[in-house]
Design a protein around this motif. Structure first.
Motif, PDB file in Angstrom:
ATOM      1  N   GLU A 571     123.983  49.732  73.725  1.00 30.24           N
ATOM      2  CA  GLU A 571     123.289  49.896  75.006  1.00 30.24           C
ATOM      3  C   GLU A 571     121.920  50.540  74.774  1.00 30.24           C
ATOM      4  OE1 GLU A 571     127.148  50.445  77.945  1.00 30.24           O
ATOM      5  OE2 GLU A 571     126.156  52.239  77.131  1.00 30.24           O
ATOM      6  N   VAL A 572     121.013  50.330  75.733  1.00 32.24           N
ATOM      7  CA  VAL A 572     119.652  50.865  75.622  1.00 32.24           C
ATOM      8  C   VAL A 572     119.170  51.324  76.984  1.00 32.24           C
ATOM      9  CG1 VAL A 572     119.001  49.461  73.625  1.00 32.24           C
ATOM     10  CG2 VAL A 572     118.657  48.556  75.921  1.00 32.24           C
ATOM     11  N   LYS A 573     118.135  52.142  76.973  1.00 33.21           N
ATOM     12  CA  LYS A 573     117.441  52.550  78.192  1.00 33.21           C
ATOM     13  C   LYS A 573     115.942  52.408  77.955  1.00 33.21           C
ATOM     14  CE  LYS A 573     120.687  55.838  80.288  1.00 33.21           C
ATOM     15  NZ  LYS A 573     120.827  57.220  80.795  1.00 33.21           N
ATOM     16  N   LEU A 574     115.309  51.591  78.739  1.00 34.41           N
ATOM     17  CA  LEU A 574     113.871  51.353  78.658  1.00 34.41           C
ATOM     18  C   LEU A 574     113.448  50.938  77.249  1.00 34.41           C
ATOM     19  CD1 LEU A 574     112.533  54.299  80.866  1.00 34.41           C
ATOM     20  CD2 LEU A 574     113.120  51.971  81.557  1.00 34.41           C
ATOM     21  N   PRO A 575     113.961  49.801  76.756  1.00 36.62           N
ATOM     22  CA  PRO A 575     113.569  49.333  75.418  1.00 36.62           C
ATOM     23  C   PRO A 575     112.113  48.914  75.394  1.00 36.62           C
ATOM     24  CG  PRO A 575     114.785  47.618  76.566  1.00 36.62           C
ATOM     25  CD  PRO A 575     114.844  48.846  77.440  1.00 36.62           C
ATOM     26  N   ARG A 576     111.454  49.134  74.271  1.00 37.24           N
ATOM     27  CA  ARG A 576     110.049  48.788  74.126  1.00 37.24           C
ATOM     28  C   ARG A 576     109.868  47.826  72.957  1.00 37.24           C
ATOM     29  NH1 ARG A 576     106.825  54.408  75.302  1.00 37.24           N
ATOM     30  NH2 ARG A 576     105.059  53.007  75.577  1.00 37.24           N
ATOM     31  N   GLY A 577     109.356  48.279  71.817  1.00 41.11           N
ATOM     32  CA  GLY A 577     109.075  47.363  70.720  1.00 41.11           C
ATOM     33  C   GLY A 577     110.328  46.794  70.082  1.00 41.11           C
ATOM     34  N   ILE A 578     110.176  45.607  69.476  1.00 44.24           N
ATOM     35  CA  ILE A 578     111.297  44.906  68.855  1.00 44.24           C
ATOM     36  C   ILE A 578     110.792  44.221  67.593  1.00 44.24           C
ATOM     37  CG2 ILE A 578     110.883  42.870  70.320  1.00 44.24           C
ATOM     38  CD1 ILE A 578     113.922  42.371  70.260  1.00 44.24           C
ATOM     39  N   ALA A 579     111.642  44.164  66.564  1.00 44.57           N
ATOM     40  CA  ALA A 579     111.284  43.512  65.305  1.00 44.57           C
ATOM     41  C   ALA A 579     112.474  42.713  64.808  1.00 44.57           C
ATOM     42  CB  ALA A 579     110.855  44.537  64.261  1.00 44.57           C
ATOM     43  N   ILE A 580     112.186  41.598  64.128  1.00 47.08           N
ATOM     44  CA  ILE A 580     113.194  40.691  63.596  1.00 47.08           C
ATOM     45  C   ILE A 580     113.116  40.682  62.073  1.00 47.08           C
ATOM     46  CG2 ILE A 580     114.032  38.304  63.577  1.00 47.08           C
ATOM     47  CD1 ILE A 580     114.282  39.686  66.274  1.00 47.08           C
ATOM     48  N   ASP A 581     114.265  40.804  61.405  1.00 47.78           N
ATOM     49  CA  ASP A 581     114.339  40.747  59.954  1.00 47.78           C
ATOM     50  C   ASP A 581     115.373  39.688  59.565  1.00 47.78           C
ATOM     51  OD1 ASP A 581     114.115  41.251  57.273  1.00 47.78           O
ATOM     52  OD2 ASP A 581     115.281  43.114  57.311  1.00 47.78           O
ATOM     53  N   GLY A 586     121.172  31.717  59.086  1.00 49.13           N
ATOM     54  CA  GLY A 586     121.046  31.683  60.539  1.00 49.13           C
ATOM     55  C   GLY A 586     121.276  33.007  61.228  1.00 49.13           C
ATOM     56  N   VAL A 587     121.159  34.117  60.503  1.00 45.78           N
ATOM     57  CA  VAL A 587     121.366  35.451  61.070  1.00 45.78           C
ATOM     58  C   VAL A 587     120.098  36.275  60.859  1.00 45.78           C
ATOM     59  CG1 VAL A 587     122.691  37.600  60.940  1.00 45.78           C
ATOM     60  CG2 VAL A 587     123.856  35.393  60.720  1.00 45.78           C
ATOM     61  N   ALA A 588     119.723  37.030  61.876  1.00 45.32           N
ATOM     62  CA  ALA A 588     118.581  37.945  61.789  1.00 45.32           C
ATOM     63  C   ALA A 588     118.989  39.308  62.298  1.00 45.32           C
ATOM     64  CB  ALA A 588     117.388  37.417  62.578  1.00 45.32           C
ATOM     65  N   ARG A 589     118.476  40.333  61.642  1.00 41.17           N
ATOM     66  CA  ARG A 589     118.704  41.703  62.113  1.00 41.17           C
ATOM     67  C   ARG A 589     117.622  42.048  63.128  1.00 41.17           C
ATOM     68  NH1 ARG A 589     121.298  45.025  57.818  1.00 41.17           N
ATOM     69  NH2 ARG A 589     122.846  43.498  58.507  1.00 41.17           N
ATOM     70  N   VAL A 590     118.065  42.603  64.254  1.00 41.42           N
ATOM     71  CA  VAL A 590     117.172  42.928  65.363  1.00 41.42           C
ATOM     72  C   VAL A 590     117.092  44.445  65.484  1.00 41.42           C
ATOM     73  CG1 VAL A 590     116.722  42.627  67.818  1.00 41.42           C
ATOM     74  CG2 VAL A 590     117.886  40.816  66.539  1.00 41.42           C
ATOM     75  N   TRP A 591     115.879  44.981  65.431  1.00 41.79           N
ATOM     76  CA  TRP A 591     115.618  46.411  65.584  1.00 41.79           C
ATOM     77  C   TRP A 591     114.845  46.629  66.882  1.00 41.79           C
ATOM     78  CZ3 TRP A 591     117.227  49.771  61.587  1.00 41.79           C
ATOM     79  CH2 TRP A 591     117.626  49.153  60.417  1.00 41.79           C
ATOM     80  N   VAL A 592     115.296  47.570  67.713  1.00 37.79           N
ATOM     81  CA  VAL A 592     114.687  47.804  69.028  1.00 37.79           C
ATOM     82  C   VAL A 592     114.409  49.297  69.204  1.00 37.79           C
ATOM     83  CG1 VAL A 592     115.006  47.662  71.530  1.00 37.79           C
ATOM     84  CG2 VAL A 592     115.797  45.794  70.065  1.00 37.79           C
ATOM     85  N   ALA A 593     113.202  49.631  69.623  1.00 32.11           N
ATOM     86  CA  ALA A 593     112.860  51.017  69.963  1.00 32.11           C
ATOM     87  C   ALA A 593     113.463  51.342  71.328  1.00 32.11           C
ATOM     88  CB  ALA A 593     111.343  51.194  69.989  1.00 32.11           C
ATOM     89  N   ASP A 594     114.552  52.089  71.317  1.00 35.37           N
ATOM     90  CA  ASP A 594     115.290  52.471  72.531  1.00 35.37           C
ATOM     91  C   ASP A 594     114.656  53.754  73.059  1.00 35.37           C
ATOM     92  OD1 ASP A 594     117.161  52.933  74.488  1.00 35.37           O
ATOM     93  OD2 ASP A 594     118.853  53.228  73.126  1.00 35.37           O
ATOM     94  N   SER A 595     113.564  53.610  73.791  1.00 37.77           N
ATOM     95  CA  SER A 595     112.671  54.744  74.038  1.00 37.77           C
ATOM     96  C   SER A 595     113.331  55.869  74.818  1.00 37.77           C
ATOM     97  CB  SER A 595     111.407  54.262  74.751  1.00 37.77           C
ATOM     98  OG  SER A 595     111.690  53.807  76.054  1.00 37.77           O
ATOM     99  N   ALA A 596     114.055  55.561  75.885  1.00 34.36           N
ATOM    100  CA  ALA A 596     114.603  56.621  76.727  1.00 34.36           C
ATOM    101  C   ALA A 596     115.833  57.274  76.120  1.00 34.36           C
ATOM    102  CB  ALA A 596     114.938  56.072  78.113  1.00 34.36           C
ATOM    103  N   TYR A 605     121.871  39.080  64.952  1.00 33.69           N
ATOM    104  CA  TYR A 605     121.865  37.972  65.907  1.00 33.69           C
ATOM    105  C   TYR A 605     122.149  36.669  65.169  1.00 33.69           C
ATOM    106  CZ  TYR A 605     120.794  35.243  70.008  1.00 33.69           C
ATOM    107  OH  TYR A 605     120.897  34.401  71.086  1.00 33.69           O
ATOM    108  N   ASP A 606     123.107  35.893  65.691  1.00 35.28           N
ATOM    109  CA  ASP A 606     123.511  34.614  65.118  1.00 35.28           C
ATOM    110  C   ASP A 606     122.894  33.495  65.946  1.00 35.28           C
ATOM    111  OD1 ASP A 606     124.980  32.203  64.546  1.00 35.28           O
ATOM    112  OD2 ASP A 606     126.490  33.453  63.551  1.00 35.28           O
ATOM    113  N   ARG A 607     122.007  32.707  65.306  1.00 38.90           N
ATOM    114  CA  ARG A 607     121.306  31.661  66.047  1.00 38.90           C
ATOM    115  C   ARG A 607     122.243  30.508  66.430  1.00 38.90           C
ATOM    116  NH1 ARG A 607     115.767  30.270  64.583  1.00 38.90           N
ATOM    117  NH2 ARG A 607     116.409  30.522  62.424  1.00 38.90           N
ATOM    118  N   VAL A 608     123.260  30.224  65.614  1.00 41.51           N
ATOM    119  CA  VAL A 608     124.179  29.133  65.928  1.00 41.51           C
ATOM    120  C   VAL A 608     125.018  29.481  67.152  1.00 41.51           C
ATOM    121  CG1 VAL A 608     126.116  27.760  65.080  1.00 41.51           C
ATOM    122  CG2 VAL A 608     124.234  28.367  63.536  1.00 41.51           C
ATOM    123  N   LEU A 609     125.521  30.703  67.180  1.00 43.11           N
ATOM    124  CA  LEU A 609     126.360  31.136  68.300  1.00 43.11           C
ATOM    125  C   LEU A 609     125.543  31.668  69.467  1.00 43.11           C
ATOM    126  CD1 LEU A 609     129.131  33.020  66.289  1.00 43.11           C
ATOM    127  CD2 LEU A 609     129.181  30.669  67.151  1.00 43.11           C
TER     128      LEU A 609
END
Length: 764
Positions: A571-581, A586-596, A605-609
């Motif tokens: 869960e997140v509150k007021l997410p801001r920046g995001i990056a994909i690795d 077909g899988v990428a790691r998602v990083w999110v700045a969960d600011s609040a 993240y699985d692109r097929v599913l």
């Protein structure tokens, strides 16, 4: 090519139809060297309804002796003068420039107590200006403009004038003043001729309150000064770090503390983002109003400093939830019901949209007002809405009826309203092609800036206001062409962070968008991180990803949402920046700045599913290694994941096991940061956007350097001239190689100037 090169400014929008003329006295300084606004065809007075002027982050307001309202239209570098009914435009004053009578970010205004003169905090030009004027019928004419400034670096972002027993004093809030490593700002007291009398850096002698980034000011009928001390929560020293909340304090004109009778000291309030303060009324009947840009509320206090109106939570709750959705104050009920562009709280009450300015509204008859329970009229500047509104405020019922407003929506094709994040795309397999996507936050959409060819000068759509790159004017500016077209975002209300994951083969790709919108209802469990499949628009139409028939050839289809509102796993509150690795298969790691929540969220993240698997969060609120205070952006580099730890004034790198902080508070560049708001990584280099210095810095990822980052280049762009590549309130930058220009493309959205700036960097 080495260093930075400014390529263009997208979505500017000039004066948006408000074309009245401001006159200067012939032969005066204001009439020479560009010191008066350009004469244009429109006559004044003119109906605001017919003109539909669009404002760019308006801040200050003041009324003159005729009760007409002067508005600091900051992002357009001009003043507007409207009548006290907010129905007619009477004049436009200024324009961008350095000559007397012209401005670079006019932020706040104060009228002389007796003379026909307006003081303007001309922030970008580093001065105050005194504009003398007279009326020609209903139209004010500027007859003289005189500039003055304090000793040392001077960037006033607040001004008030008061008549004391020994003469008029003009007090300026000098926001970014400092002396070496001493980061305290100051108030500067002038006489009415502009002679500096004193500088005030702390309030009080016993346990004094330091001033950091003071902005809005006001005085009461006794001449006591009220200061929105906006940087106190970021820079004040404490045993465990900064105190987190900013303050509003009161002093006399010498800087001596002026305690409130109903409180323990001179501190009126502690709030996340108090940007201004106004004293409305006199004596014991006065009310004190403070706009809090973080919570969208206007807080009301009695003359002795006690919170007025119904208070839904106590001070400890406010402290615990600082920078979140809650707060005491006055909701706004002036909008149309059902207007989804207006944020609401749990009770369905409307809130102000980025309130940054407040002033009493004189000469207005307020309905339902009586002596025992008065309803007060105020002017409120809402930066996110691009609007100045007049409201009838009843503090006892916490209601505010809108009496009128100035400022039309910035929603035309190619225009931005609060641009936020960006991503540079160079994917030959995608219908996006070579472009930059920019989050058009307040319009709830994206804008696509085409880098695959210059705009066609003969194309009427390309020449529309804001629909193509702006011309440079007489202060330098844009050199590259490019169409700007809207792209619709189903399910995203306020797009902020953007990241693109190419498909590799077969086109498509996935676009990740964070939704920076507070969710208040427990029943609303929809995710705040949206994933869109990128496809070609259907034949014969613009498709879902277009607006008003402007074809981008792109269709975005929502395929997943994750990251519900909350503090739990995933869960997140007021997410801001995001990056994909990308991880492969077909899988990428998602990083999110969960600011609040003061942390970084992680998913696979699985692109097929088309589904996200939460991997837990990293870090937590605090000032320790791995502790964050409003993390704002994230980037994946060669030596780890980098986070812009904004309110801790530093970066942090995560190597997979441990956190490594980098940087200290300071103005001098290198490893000194003040509100680093964005990071992006490319080819072993880290690009950092530092908000206070308005600088883009480039570091080489180097394990032998201090903090693992070796400074290699810096570009500073402080100012309000969008067409010259300047920045005032930039958000999330992005880097890539998509345009024909040599070097790395750097795109920076500016939420105050409502543009996206495009630079290239060719190395150091």
């Amino acid at each position: 090519m080495v260093g930075f090169d400014f390529r263009g400014c997208y979505g500017s929008g000039a004066t948006d139809g408000a074309r009245a003329t401001a006159h200067a006295r012939p032969g005066s300084d204001a009439a020479s060297g560009g010191g008066r606004a350009t004469d244009e065809a429109s006559s004044v007075p003119a109906s605001l309804g017919a003109l539909g002027p669009r404002l760019a982050s308006p801040v200050g307001t003041a009324q003159d002796g005729e009760n007409n309202v002067w508005i600091a239209d900051s992002g357009h570098n001009r003043l507007l003068v409207v009548d006290d009914e907010l129905e007619r435009l009477l004049a436009t004053v200024g324009g961008v420039g350095t000559a007397p009578g012209r401005f670079d970010l006019p932020m706040r205004l104060a009228h002389h107590p007796t003379d026909r003169a307006m003081y303007v905090a001309d922030t970008g030009n580093g001065r105050l200006q005194r504009l003398e004027y007279e009326y020609d019928g209903a139209t004010p004419r500027v007859t003289a403009a005189e500039a003055f400034a304090a000793d040392g670096g001077f960037h006033p972002n607040g001004v008030v004038a008061h008549e004391y027993w020994d003469g008029v004093r003009v007090i300026a809030a000098d926001e970014f003043y400092r002396e070496g490593g001493d980061l305290r700002s100051r108030l500067v007291v002038f006489d009415e001729s502009g002679e500096q009398i004193r500088s005030i850096r702390t309030v009080g002698d016993d346990n004094p309150t330091p001033l950091y980034w003071p902005q809005g000011l006001d005085t009461d009928d006794e001449g006591r000064i009220y200061v929105a001390n906006t940087g106190y929560g970021v820079l004040a020293d404490g045993p465990t770090g900064p105190p987190k909340l900013a303050t509003v304090v009161r002093c006399d004109r010498t800087g001596a503390a002026a305690p409130f009778e109903g409180l323990a000291d001179e501190t009126l309030a502690e709030l996340p983002m108090p940007r201004d303060v106004a004293v409305v009324g006199a004596g014991a009947d006065a009310q004190i109003f403070v706009p809090d840009a973080a919570t969208g509320r206007i807080h009301a206090y009695t003359s002795v400093g006690v919170p007025d109106g119904a208070v839904p939570e106590d001070g400890e709750d406010i402290r615990a939830n600082a920078a979140l959705e809650d707060g005491i104050g006055i909701p706004r009920d002036g909008a149309r019901r059902g207007d989804e562009s207006v944020p609401t709280d749990a009770g369905g009450q409307d809130r102000f949209r980025g309130p940054v300015g407040i002033a009493g509204f004189e000469g207005v008859s307020v309905p339902d007002s009586d002596a025992d329970d008065p309803t007060l009229a105020v002017l409120t500047s809402e930066a996110l809405a691009g609007r100045v509104g007049a409201y009838a405020v009843d503090v006892h019922t916490e209601s505010a009826r809108r009496l009128g407003a100035v400022g039309a929506p910035r929603d035309r094709t190619g225009q931005f309203s609060v641009p936020t994040g960006s991503v540079v795309v160079a994917d030959p397999e995608s219908p996006l092609g070579r472009c930059a996507l920019v989050g058009d936050g307040a319009n709830g959409r994206l804008q696509r800036i085409a880098f695959d060819g210059a705009a066609d000068e003969s194309d009427p759509a390309a020449a529309t206001d804001g629909g193509r790159v702006a011309s440079g004017g007489d202060r330098g500016g844009a050199r590259a062409g490019g169409r700007v077209d809207p792209v619709a975002l189903p399910a995203t209300r306020f797009p902020f962070g953007l990241a693109y994951w190419p498909a590799g083969t077969g086109g498509g790709g996935r676009l990740f968008v964070t939704d920076y919108t507070a969710h208040y209802r427990n029943s609303d469990r929809s995710g705040q991180i949206h994933v869109y499949a990128v496809d070609e628009a259907p034949a014969g139409g613009g498709g879902e990803g277009t607006d008003d028939g402007a074809g981008t050839g792109v269709s975005l289809t929502l395929v997943d949402s994750f990251g519900a509102w909350g503090m739990g796993d995933g869960e997140v509150k007021l997410p801001r920046g995001i990056a994909i690795d990308p991880q492969g298969e077909g899988v990428a790691r998602v990083w999110v700045a969960d600011s609040a929540n003061g942390r970084v969220g992680v998913w696979d993240y699985d692109r097929v599913l088309d589904g996200a698997d939460p991997l837990g969060d990293r870090g937590g609120f605090g000032h320790y290694d791995g502790g964050f205070w409003n993390p704002s952006d994230v980037a994946v580099g060669e030596r780890g994941v980098y986070v812009a730890d904004e309110n801790n004034n530093r970066l942090q790198r995560f190597d997979g096991d441990e956190w490594h902080p980098v940087g200290t508070p300071g103005y001098d560049g290198g490893h000194e940061f003040l509100l680093p708001i964005s990071v992006a990584a490319r080819d072993g280099h880290l690009f950092v956007l530092d908000l206070v210095s308005r600088s883009i810095r480039v570091f080489a990822e180097d394990g032998n350097a201090e903090g693992g980052l070796r400074p290699v280049d810096e570009h500073r762009a402080f100012g309000g001239d969008a067409a010259a590549g300047e920045l005032w309130l930039p958000y999330l930058l992005s880097v890539g190689d998509a345009s024909d220009a040599p070097g790395v493309d750097v795109v920076v959205p500016d939420s105050t100037l409502h543009v996206a700036q495009h630079y290239t960097w060719g190395g150091a």
